[in-house]
Structures are given as C-alpha cells and as structure tokens.
Design a protein around this motif. Structure first.
Motif, PDB file in Angstrom:
ATOM      1  N   GLU A   1       0.829  -1.208   0.000  1.00  0.00           N
ATOM      2  CA  GLU A   1       0.000   0.000   0.000  1.00  0.00           C
ATOM      3  C   GLU A   1       0.865   1.260   0.000  1.00  0.00           C
ATOM      4  OE1 GLU A   1      -3.255   2.552  -0.097  1.00  0.00           O
ATOM      5  OE2 GLU A   1      -3.085   0.445  -0.659  1.00  0.00           O
ATOM      6  N   ALA A   2       1.912   1.278   0.811  1.00  0.00           N
ATOM      7  CA  ALA A   2       2.798   2.449   0.868  1.00  0.00           C
ATOM      8  C   ALA A   2       3.458   2.698  -0.485  1.00  0.00           C
ATOM      9  CB  ALA A   2       3.857   2.258   1.954  1.00  0.00           C
ATOM     10  N   ASP A   3       3.916   1.636  -1.125  1.00  0.00           N
ATOM     11  CA  ASP A   3       4.563   1.791  -2.430  1.00  0.00           C
ATOM     12  C   ASP A   3       3.588   2.314  -3.473  1.00  0.00           C
ATOM     13  OD1 ASP A   3       6.974   0.932  -1.389  1.00  0.00           O
ATOM     14  OD2 ASP A   3       6.907  -1.055  -2.308  1.00  0.00           O
ATOM     15  N   GLU A   4       2.376   1.797  -3.475  1.00  0.00           N
ATOM     16  CA  GLU A   4       1.395   2.293  -4.451  1.00  0.00           C
ATOM     17  C   GLU A   4       1.094   3.767  -4.210  1.00  0.00           C
ATOM     18  OE1 GLU A   4      -3.036   1.381  -6.170  1.00  0.00           O
ATOM     19  OE2 GLU A   4      -1.555  -0.213  -6.014  1.00  0.00           O
ATOM     20  N   ARG A   5       0.953   4.145  -2.960  1.00  0.00           N
ATOM     21  CA  ARG A   5       0.680   5.558  -2.652  1.00  0.00           C
ATOM     22  C   ARG A   5       1.816   6.469  -3.108  1.00  0.00           C
ATOM     23  NH1 ARG A   5      -2.729   6.274   2.868  1.00  0.00           N
ATOM     24  NH2 ARG A   5      -4.185   4.583   2.507  1.00  0.00           N
ATOM     25  N   GLN A   6       3.026   5.925  -3.133  1.00  0.00           N
ATOM     26  CA  GLN A   6       4.186   6.701  -3.588  1.00  0.00           C
ATOM     27  C   GLN A   6       4.388   6.605  -5.093  1.00  0.00           C
ATOM     28  OE1 GLN A   6       7.552   5.330  -1.312  1.00  0.00           O
ATOM     29  NE2 GLN A   6       6.581   5.821   0.633  1.00  0.00           N
ATOM     30  N   GLY A   7       3.464   5.929  -5.787  1.00  0.00           N
ATOM     31  CA  GLY A   7       3.545   5.814  -7.231  1.00  0.00           C
ATOM     32  C   GLY A   7       4.546   4.773  -7.717  1.00  0.00           C
ATOM     33  N   LYS A   8       5.016   3.938  -6.822  1.00  0.00           N
ATOM     34  CA  LYS A   8       5.973   2.899  -7.200  1.00  0.00           C
ATOM     35  C   LYS A   8       5.237   1.696  -7.787  1.00  0.00           C
ATOM     36  CE  LYS A   8       9.221   3.992  -3.468  1.00  0.00           C
ATOM     37  NZ  LYS A   8       9.841   3.462  -2.240  1.00  0.00           N
ATOM     38  N   SER A   9       5.942   0.971  -8.628  1.00  0.00           N
ATOM     39  CA  SER A   9       5.421  -0.282  -9.146  1.00  0.00           C
ATOM     40  C   SER A   9       5.567  -1.340  -8.056  1.00  0.00           C
ATOM     41  CB  SER A   9       6.215  -0.693 -10.389  1.00  0.00           C
ATOM     42  OG  SER A   9       5.779  -1.946 -10.847  1.00  0.00           O
ATOM     43  N   VAL A  10       4.490  -2.060  -7.787  1.00  0.00           N
ATOM     44  CA  VAL A  10       4.484  -3.048  -6.713  1.00  0.00           C
ATOM     45  C   VAL A  10       4.553  -4.441  -7.309  1.00  0.00           C
ATOM     46  CG1 VAL A  10       3.193  -3.957  -4.745  1.00  0.00           C
ATOM     47  CG2 VAL A  10       3.118  -1.510  -5.259  1.00  0.00           C
ATOM     48  N   LYS A  11       5.517  -5.204  -6.877  1.00  0.00           N
ATOM     49  CA  LYS A  11       5.672  -6.594  -7.293  1.00  0.00           C
ATOM     50  C   LYS A  11       5.300  -7.462  -6.098  1.00  0.00           C
ATOM     51  CE  LYS A  11       7.626  -9.673 -10.152  1.00  0.00           C
ATOM     52  NZ  LYS A  11       6.999 -10.072 -11.359  1.00  0.00           N
ATOM     53  N   THR A  12       4.211  -8.204  -6.215  1.00  0.00           N
ATOM     54  CA  THR A  12       3.779  -9.052  -5.103  1.00  0.00           C
ATOM     55  C   THR A  12       4.192 -10.498  -5.361  1.00  0.00           C
ATOM     56  OG1 THR A  12       1.630  -9.418  -6.100  1.00  0.00           O
ATOM     57  CG2 THR A  12       1.798  -7.591  -4.533  1.00  0.00           C
ATOM     58  N   PRO A  13       4.519 -11.271  -4.340  1.00  0.00           N
ATOM     59  CA  PRO A  13       4.591 -10.821  -2.964  1.00  0.00           C
ATOM     60  C   PRO A  13       5.779  -9.897  -2.690  1.00  0.00           C
ATOM     61  CG  PRO A  13       5.233 -13.126  -3.073  1.00  0.00           C
ATOM     62  CD  PRO A  13       4.791 -12.709  -4.454  1.00  0.00           C
ATOM     63  N   THR A  14       6.926 -10.106  -3.355  1.00  0.00           N
ATOM     64  CA  THR A  14       8.051  -9.172  -3.223  1.00  0.00           C
ATOM     65  C   THR A  14       8.824  -9.154  -4.532  1.00  0.00           C
ATOM     66  OG1 THR A  14       9.813 -10.713  -2.528  1.00  0.00           O
ATOM     67  CG2 THR A  14       8.334  -9.913  -0.800  1.00  0.00           C
ATOM     68  N   GLU A  15       9.781  -8.251  -4.617  1.00  0.00           N
ATOM     69  CA  GLU A  15      10.662  -8.211  -5.786  1.00  0.00           C
ATOM     70  C   GLU A  15      11.465  -9.511  -5.920  1.00  0.00           C
ATOM     71  OE1 GLU A  15      11.297  -6.019  -8.319  1.00  0.00           O
ATOM     72  OE2 GLU A  15       9.602  -4.832  -7.647  1.00  0.00           O
ATOM     73  N   ASN A  16      11.812 -10.112  -4.791  1.00  0.00           N
ATOM     74  CA  ASN A  16      12.698 -11.272  -4.799  1.00  0.00           C
ATOM     75  C   ASN A  16      11.993 -12.620  -4.792  1.00  0.00           C
ATOM     76  OD1 ASN A  16      14.969  -9.553  -4.690  1.00  0.00           O
ATOM     77  ND2 ASN A  16      14.711  -9.360  -2.490  1.00  0.00           N
ATOM     78  N   TYR A  17      10.694 -12.631  -4.526  1.00  0.00           N
ATOM     79  CA  TYR A  17       9.950 -13.887  -4.428  1.00  0.00           C
ATOM     80  C   TYR A  17       8.663 -13.810  -5.226  1.00  0.00           C
ATOM     81  CZ  TYR A  17      13.129 -14.690  -0.544  1.00  0.00           C
ATOM     82  OH  TYR A  17      14.254 -14.833   0.230  1.00  0.00           O
ATOM     83  N   LYS A  18       8.367 -14.895  -5.938  1.00  0.00           N
ATOM     84  CA  LYS A  18       7.114 -15.011  -6.680  1.00  0.00           C
ATOM     85  C   LYS A  18       6.137 -15.831  -5.842  1.00  0.00           C
ATOM     86  CE  LYS A  18       9.307 -14.598 -11.080  1.00  0.00           C
ATOM     87  NZ  LYS A  18      10.095 -15.202 -12.072  1.00  0.00           N
ATOM     88  N   TRP A  19       4.886 -15.860  -6.260  1.00  0.00           N
ATOM     89  CA  TRP A  19       3.859 -16.573  -5.514  1.00  0.00           C
ATOM     90  C   TRP A  19       4.150 -18.071  -5.434  1.00  0.00           C
ATOM     91  CZ3 TRP A  19       1.067 -14.114  -2.231  1.00  0.00           C
ATOM     92  CH2 TRP A  19       0.708 -12.784  -2.474  1.00  0.00           C
ATOM     93  N   ASN A  20       4.893 -18.612  -6.395  1.00  0.00           N
ATOM     94  CA  ASN A  20       5.224 -20.035  -6.327  1.00  0.00           C
ATOM     95  C   ASN A  20       6.490 -20.299  -5.508  1.00  0.00           C
ATOM     96  OD1 ASN A  20       7.154 -19.102  -8.106  1.00  0.00           O
ATOM     97  ND2 ASN A  20       6.727 -20.597  -9.705  1.00  0.00           N
ATOM     98  N   GLN A  21       6.977 -19.291  -4.810  1.00  0.00           N
ATOM     99  CA  GLN A  21       8.162 -19.413  -3.956  1.00  0.00           C
ATOM    100  C   GLN A  21       7.849 -19.061  -2.501  1.00  0.00           C
ATOM    101  OE1 GLN A  21      10.502 -16.595  -6.395  1.00  0.00           O
ATOM    102  NE2 GLN A  21      11.994 -18.262  -6.583  1.00  0.00           N
ATOM    103  N   LEU A  22       6.653 -19.378  -2.065  1.00  0.00           N
ATOM    104  CA  LEU A  22       6.264 -18.990  -0.709  1.00  0.00           C
ATOM    105  C   LEU A  22       7.089 -19.694   0.358  1.00  0.00           C
ATOM    106  CD1 LEU A  22       2.395 -18.625  -1.004  1.00  0.00           C
ATOM    107  CD2 LEU A  22       4.157 -16.847  -1.066  1.00  0.00           C
ATOM    108  N   GLY A  23       7.507 -20.914   0.117  1.00  0.00           N
ATOM    109  CA  GLY A  23       8.364 -21.603   1.086  1.00  0.00           C
ATOM    110  C   GLY A  23       9.651 -20.832   1.330  1.00  0.00           C
ATOM    111  N   GLU A  24      10.242 -20.334   0.267  1.00  0.00           N
ATOM    112  CA  GLU A  24      11.457 -19.533   0.393  1.00  0.00           C
ATOM    113  C   GLU A  24      11.171 -18.199   1.084  1.00  0.00           C
ATOM    114  OE1 GLU A  24      10.458 -21.030  -2.414  1.00  0.00           O
ATOM    115  OE2 GLU A  24      12.146 -22.023  -3.393  1.00  0.00           O
TER     116      GLU A  24
END
Length: 172
Positions: free
Chosen positions: A62-85
C-alpha cells in the motif's frame, strides 16, 4: 473466506482475532522462543515472524502504491510459487528477534493496518480494481483489498493461534 459489510466490521474482526492470538504468547518464556517440537512446524519465534512478515508486506504494498511505485507481489525477490522460500526469509529476518520485539513489531503493524483502513474509502477496501497491487497480485481471480487484509491478519491469527496452543500444550 469471510465477507465483511464495512471497514468497522473488518477492524473489529482483526482486533478480536489478534487479541486472542497475541495473548497466547504471554506465558512463553524467552528461553523457549526457538524451541522446536515435531508436532508443530514453527517455533514461537517463527510463528510470530510469519505474521510480522506478511503484515509488513501488506503495508509495504500500500505504501509503495501511494508513492507511485510499481508493486511486485509478494516481493521483488519472491514469486507466488516461492512462498516456502519467502517464509524462510521471514524466519531468517524476524525470528532472531526477542518475543517482546516480535510482539511489538506485530502490534505496530496491526495499528498501521487500522490506520490504513481509516485512510482508505469503503470503495477502496471492498470494491475490485481499486488498488493496482491487488489487481496485479492474482492472475485468475479478482481480490478486493479486504481479502488481502483478511488473509494476512484474521485467517492466520486463527490458524496460527491453534498451532501455538498445540506447541504450548506439548512444550510448557
């Protein structure tokens, strides 16, 4: 997944489930925060680290979107198929903290989620396509913001409360 009528109801459910969840940690001594038992997959510190990790991500999206940043979910370093990591990252990042520090961070995150809800309109919370980060998170379904809040607060507070209660029965 539970449906809510308004932000007040969602906040009340978060408050109720969080209070029950966090109360479970009151009698766990610091020296046992990393104690592992076979029947429960996470230690008390890992249990809290998971909650701190997800609530931190939710607030960051939410903070990143409010700042106009592109949001990569769940994170820049992890994709949804990498939840264990991702969970391993949460444990490595937060579990070394004391139980007191973890509870304080989680409490701060919950307070910030309440503030986020106060700042968002009912439409932004309950209608689809109101947040780009929510739209971009799921490829096959549409999730409103409240669903992300629910699955990162209410649902795990209930599930993980059961797990920490089991840990306590076996370890205390």
């Amino acid at each position: 997944m539970r449906s809510y009528h308004d932000k007040a109801e969602l906040k009340a459910e978060i408050q109720k489930t969080y209070a029950k969840y966090i109360a479970e940690f009151a009698e766990i001594p610091e020296v046992l925060k990393d104690a592992r038992c076979e029947e429960v997959e996470r230690t008390p510190a890992e249990n809290l680290a998971y909650q701190v990790g997800w609530t931190t991500l939710l607030l960051q999206w939410e903070a990143d979107e409010r700042q106009g940043k592109s949001v990569k979910t769940p994170t820049e370093n992890y994709k949804w198929n990498q939840l264990g990591e991702l969970y391993q990252y949460f444990s490595a990042t937060y579990a070394p903290l004391s139980l007191t520090e973890l509870k304080t961070r989680l409490d701060r995150n919950i307070q910030d989620i309440y503030q986020m809800l106060d700042e968002l309109s009912e439409a932004e919370v309950f209608e689809p396509h109101m947040r780009k980060w929510a739209d971009d998170s799921t490829k096959t379904t549409i999730w409103e913001v409240y669903k992300f809040i629910h699955v990162n607060t209410v649902a795990p507070f209930m599930t993980f409360r059961t797990k920490i209660r089991k840990w306590k029965r076996l370890m205390l």
